[in-house]
Write an enzyme that holds these catalytic residues in place. Structure first.
Site, PDB file in Angstrom:
ATOM      1  CE  LYS A   1      -4.092   3.198  -8.854  1.00 14.29           C
ATOM      2  NZ  LYS A   1      -4.608   1.815  -8.916  1.00 14.29           N
TER       3      LYS A   1
ATOM      4  CE1 TYR B   1     -12.993  28.263  13.619  1.00 15.43           C
ATOM      5  CE2 TYR B   1     -11.336  26.960  12.453  1.00 15.43           C
ATOM      6  CZ  TYR B   1     -12.152  28.076  12.542  1.00 15.43           C
ATOM      7  OH  TYR B   1     -12.116  29.017  11.541  1.00 15.43           O
TER       8      TYR B   1
HETATM    9  C1  LIG Z   1      -3.683   0.919  -8.376  1.00 12.47           C
HETATM   10  C2  LIG Z   1      -3.412  -0.392  -9.010  1.00 12.47           C
HETATM   11  C3  LIG Z   1      -2.139  -0.991  -8.903  1.00 12.47           C
HETATM   12  C4  LIG Z   1      -1.063  -0.444  -8.001  1.00 12.47           C
HETATM   13  O1  LIG Z   1      -1.403  -0.749  -6.671  1.00 12.47           O
HETATM   14  P1  LIG Z   1      -0.449  -0.406  -5.423  1.00 12.47           P
HETATM   15  O2  LIG Z   1      -1.120  -1.037  -4.278  1.00 12.47           O
HETATM   16  O3  LIG Z   1      -0.402   1.079  -5.320  1.00 12.47           O
HETATM   17  O4  LIG Z   1       0.895  -0.985  -5.725  1.00 12.47           O
HETATM   18  C5  LIG Z   1      -1.905  -2.150  -9.638  1.00 12.47           C
HETATM   19  N1  LIG Z   1      -2.887  -2.706 -10.402  1.00 12.47           N
HETATM   20  C6  LIG Z   1      -4.123  -2.184 -10.493  1.00 12.47           C
HETATM   21  C7  LIG Z   1      -5.141  -2.856 -11.331  1.00 12.47           C
HETATM   22  C8  LIG Z   1      -4.435  -1.024  -9.792  1.00 12.47           C
HETATM   23  O5  LIG Z   1      -5.678  -0.504  -9.858  1.00 12.47           O
END
Ligand SMILES: *Cc1c(COP(=O)(O)O)cnc(C)c1O
Length: 378
Positions: free
Chosen positions: A43, A264
């Site tokens: 994702k 800055y």
């Molecule tokens: C993002 C997600 C994962 C992966 O999680 P990580 O901590 O990056 O391994 C797995 N299952 C769900 C439902 C998620 O939203």
């Protein structure tokens, strides 16, 4: 790094992504899973690394199931892994059923109205459409809640008419191995699973969950961050390697006397005569502004402090202790990578490695390499 790449040669900053390291991380997780299968979570464009490149690399290692958050991400991923099972975590929005079907995307159904709609869609098409059932076990974010689960127990046929590939749930505190909620969620997940049709496969563990041990593995794990080198928790040594390296060029080096304000707001004043390197990386590149005064970069095998504020396109770094043969205008410094990992930088910035990776800017020249085992980015 290919020094003959003209785009990379002229660039002020570059992002190198080592798909070989991603593949080795996947194999390390498979080793932990001892025979249990392993999906890949890609994702947010593969946590910033590029889902279209990461997913085929994982496919080559035998990964057959991929998770993304949104339908748009799923549709974009489809051509990169044409034969994979691509699953969409954020559920089935009304009216998108035909898009899921057209691109063979598997929805993760998070509520009973989504189940009913997917089933009706399947009835119309004359088949049982595939889906994943998400039941909440304590995260209280997505998935069938307590009340909806009761309705399933009262009328199990609400789940008929769908080809259930997996039952899933998600851990809230997997990165804290001592958190009592892990065992509570596990017990709840087992309870739920017992009431569902025999043979329905189950998936529970994210990256950190894999390191909680075999009880958490079930039929398939769903790691994301571990593929990209993120540590599983603070207790165990991190067995994964960092597949990203961001380098910015030194644009200018200036020598300042003690008592000189830099950047800055003049938030940093040199305590001694210093050499300050101005480096091409800033918050517009994803180098978080909260790293002002607390970040470090790596140059010539040394760690150098980021002094003064991070600005949009630039940071200032104290290179007083680096020989001028290494700290010169035009040289590249590592601002994030094997020597300054996203976890390290995130700790300094008060955030998590996930946020740093997914914030990687668009301005870098992106460079994909595939180092062989034993030959790391470092
Ligand atoms: C993002 C997600 C994962 C992966 O999680 P990580 O901590 O990056 O391994 C797995 N299952 C769900 C439902 C998620 O939203």
């Amino acid at each position: 790094m290919n020094p003959r790449d003209p785009a990379a040669e002229g660039a002020l900053s570059r992002l190198t992504i080592d798909l070989g390291a991603v593949r080795r991380n996947y194999r390390r997780l498979l080793g932990r899973l001892g025979g249990v299968s392993c999906a890949g979570v890609v994702k947010a464009d593969g946590y910033g690394l590029g889902a279209d490149r990461v997913a085929p690399a994982l496919w080559a290692e035998g990964c057959r199931v991929f998770f993304v958050a949104t339908l748009e991400e799923a549709v974009r991923l489809r051509p990169a892994v044409p034969d994979a099972t691509v699953c969409c975590l954020n559920g089935l929005l009304a009216g998108t059923e035909a898009v899921f079907a057209e691109h063979r995307i598997v929805p993760v159904l998070n509520a009973l109205d989504q189940v009913a709609r997917w089933r009706r869609f399947g009835d119309t098409a004359g088949r049982k459409p595939p889906a994943i059932l998400h039941v909440d076990t304590g995260m209280n974010r997505l998935g069938l809640g307590e009340d909806e689960w009761q309705r399933v127990l009262e009328a199990p046929d609400v789940l008929d008419g769908v080809d259930w590939l997996y039952l899933i749930s998600h851990l809230a505190s997997a990165d804290e191995p001592e958190a009592p909620s892990n065992a509570r969620q596990l017990a709840r997940f087992r309870q739920v699973r017992q009431r569902l049709p025999q043979g329905m496969k189950a998936s529970f563990a994210n990256s950190s969950g894999i390191f909680l041990g075999p009880d958490y593995h079930f039929d398939m794990a769903r790691p994301g961050i571990a593929l990209y080198g993120g540590r599983p928790n603070l207790r165990d040594p991190n067995p994964l390697e960092c597949p990203v390296r961001i380098e910015g060029r030194i644009l200018q080096i200036r020598t300042v006397t003690a008592g000189t304000a830099v950047g800055y707001g003049g938030s940093w004043t040199s305590p001694r005569a210093s050499r300050i390197a101005t480096v091409a990386a800033g918050y517009a590149d994803g180098y978080l502004r909260s790293l002002s005064g607390v970040g470090t970069v790596a140059l010539g095998g040394r760690s150098c402090p980021v002094v003064g504020r991070v600005s949009m396109d630039l940071i200032t770094v104290d290179v007083t202790d680096v020989p001028s043969a290494e700290a010169f205008a035009g040289a590249f410094v590592e601002v994030l990578g094997p020597s300054v990992t996203p976890d390290d930088a995130a700790d300094a910035a008060g955030t998590i490695g996930y946020e740093l990776l997914t914030s990687l800017g668009r301005r870098y020249v992106r460079h994909y390499v595939e180092t062989p085992a034993g030959d790391r980015l470092a």
